[in-house]
Each structure stands twice: as structure tokens, then as C-alpha cells.
Design a protein around this motif. Sequence first.
Motif, PDB file in Angstrom:
ATOM      1  N   UNK A  82       0.848  -1.186   0.000  1.00  0.00           N
ATOM      2  CA  UNK A  82       0.000   0.000   0.000  1.00  0.00           C
ATOM      3  C   UNK A  82       0.885   1.238   0.000  1.00  0.00           C
ATOM      4  N   UNK A  83       0.603   2.181  -0.889  1.00  0.00           N
ATOM      5  CA  UNK A  83       1.340   3.441  -0.945  1.00  0.00           C
ATOM      6  C   UNK A  83       0.418   4.544  -0.473  1.00  0.00           C
ATOM      7  N   UNK A  84       0.757   5.145   0.667  1.00  0.00           N
ATOM      8  CA  UNK A  84      -0.054   6.198   1.252  1.00  0.00           C
ATOM      9  C   UNK A  84      -0.940   5.660   2.357  1.00  0.00           C
ATOM     10  N   UNK A  85      -0.656   6.032   3.598  1.00  0.00           N
ATOM     11  CA  UNK A  85      -1.435   5.551   4.739  1.00  0.00           C
ATOM     12  C   UNK A  85      -2.427   6.590   5.233  1.00  0.00           C
ATOM     13  N   UNK A  86      -1.961   7.827   5.411  1.00  0.00           N
ATOM     14  CA  UNK A  86      -2.814   8.932   5.870  1.00  0.00           C
ATOM     15  C   UNK A  86      -3.605   8.524   7.119  1.00  0.00           C
ATOM     16  N   UNK A 109       0.675  13.465   9.632  1.00  0.00           N
ATOM     17  CA  UNK A 109      -0.531  12.850  10.207  1.00  0.00           C
ATOM     18  C   UNK A 109      -0.367  12.420  11.658  1.00  0.00           C
ATOM     19  N   UNK A 110       0.769  12.758  12.257  1.00  0.00           N
ATOM     20  CA  UNK A 110       0.972  12.459  13.679  1.00  0.00           C
ATOM     21  C   UNK A 110       0.738  10.978  13.989  1.00  0.00           C
ATOM     22  N   UNK A 111       1.063  10.119  13.005  1.00  0.00           N
ATOM     23  CA  UNK A 111       0.949   8.660  13.160  1.00  0.00           C
ATOM     24  C   UNK A 111      -0.478   8.172  13.418  1.00  0.00           C
ATOM     25  N   UNK A 112      -1.472   8.975  13.053  1.00  0.00           N
ATOM     26  CA  UNK A 112      -2.861   8.591  13.300  1.00  0.00           C
ATOM     27  C   UNK A 112      -3.213   7.277  12.600  1.00  0.00           C
ATOM     28  N   UNK A 113      -2.838   7.156  11.329  1.00  0.00           N
ATOM     29  CA  UNK A 113      -3.167   5.940  10.592  1.00  0.00           C
ATOM     30  C   UNK A 113      -2.485   4.720  11.167  1.00  0.00           C
TER      31      UNK A 113
END
Length: 213
Positions: free
Chosen positions: A37-41, A74-78
Motif C-alpha cells: 500500500x502506498x499512502x497511509x494517511x 498525520x501524527x501517526x494517526x493511521x
Amino acid sequence: MWTRGPELDFRTVTLPERDCDLVRDLLIVEEARTVVEIGLAYGSSALAIGEALLTVDAPNARHIVIDPFQQKAYNNVGWDLLCSAGLDSIAELVAVPSSLALARMVMDGVVADAAFIDGSHRFHEVFVDLYYLRKIVKPGGLLLLDDDYQPPVRDAVRYYERNVGFSEVPEAFATGSRMNIGGDATAEVVRRCRAVRLPDPPFEPSYEDYQPF
């Protein structure tokens, strides 16, 4: 938790639930064991992929998530969401640009069954992601792309469809979200997400057979 900008940011960046369900179901049908997966957000698509891998219940399931901005933007939210769901047992976060991470995976001989692409929407970066993923995802494997309504994404995919044998899976997101091309309210309405299948066997076209895209 929303970590940046106004509320619109969350709605724009996050894959809608209806499309997440379709991603999950497509990967289950594929019996995917390893997914890139590319992009976690904010993690919505990652949860769908994790659910698919758990449903398939294959040994050594692996979810490789690439996102160099997860901590900074994203402050590691994902990632925290994945961990709270217990999915860190099968997922790993690679916090470097996809062009570097994917190249390293090719060198390491990583083989995936499918990939979900939702990183940079710049043409050259989507193009490079697809270049490497066709070497990582197995022949006949599946590539799922978010934001196919954005012209740079559509153009990058079109090159590979016309020159390298990628074939669209038109029924994949038939019931998914729809958007105006380029976000222009006067433009054609198309599916937000796109699924393409890699050729099996893979091939390298002659430069003489180049098809403009």
C-alpha cells in the motif's frame, strides 16, 4: 483524530467506506497474501486491506505500507489505528518515499499479490510507482488506484494500459464513489477508484511499438 487543515482534508484524503468495502472484497476474491500500500494517511484503506488479509487467513500474510509523511503530516494517526486494531502483527510501516522503498523491494525480491496506490498524485511519481509495482506484483496480479479522476493519475495509468499490457477491470468499482474529472464540476463524472490487472506473462514492449497516451 484529524491532524491537519479544515474538515475537508479528512473527506478528501480518506478513502470512503463504500470504496474501502470494494477494496476489501476484491482482495478477498484474489486471495491476496501480500499487499503493498502506498499512502497511509488516516488509515481507512489500510483497515480494509487488513480485514481482507485476515479473512483470507493465509499463513505469513504481509501488508507493506509506505508513507514518508505518516509521522510528520498525520501524527501517526493511521499507524496508531492499525496498531489499535491489532493489525501491526501483519503490517509494517516503511517511512521513506515510495520511489526508494519500492526500488529496495525489487532488489530484495519481494513478491506481492496486489497493491493499492494512493500516494503522490504527481504524474512522474505515479508513473514511477507503477514502474516498480509491475516488477513487484506477480504476473496477473491486481493494482488498485485511488483518485483515478485526477488527470495525472489517469495519464500515468493510460501509458501502462497502452504500452505494457495493463488491463482495466471495469466491474471492480462499478458501485464505488464517482467524481468529476479534475474536480471540475463541469467535467465528466467517472469512478474515483480504478482496478487494473497486470499481464500474464509479463512482457517488455519494443520502443518501436510505443503508443502515445
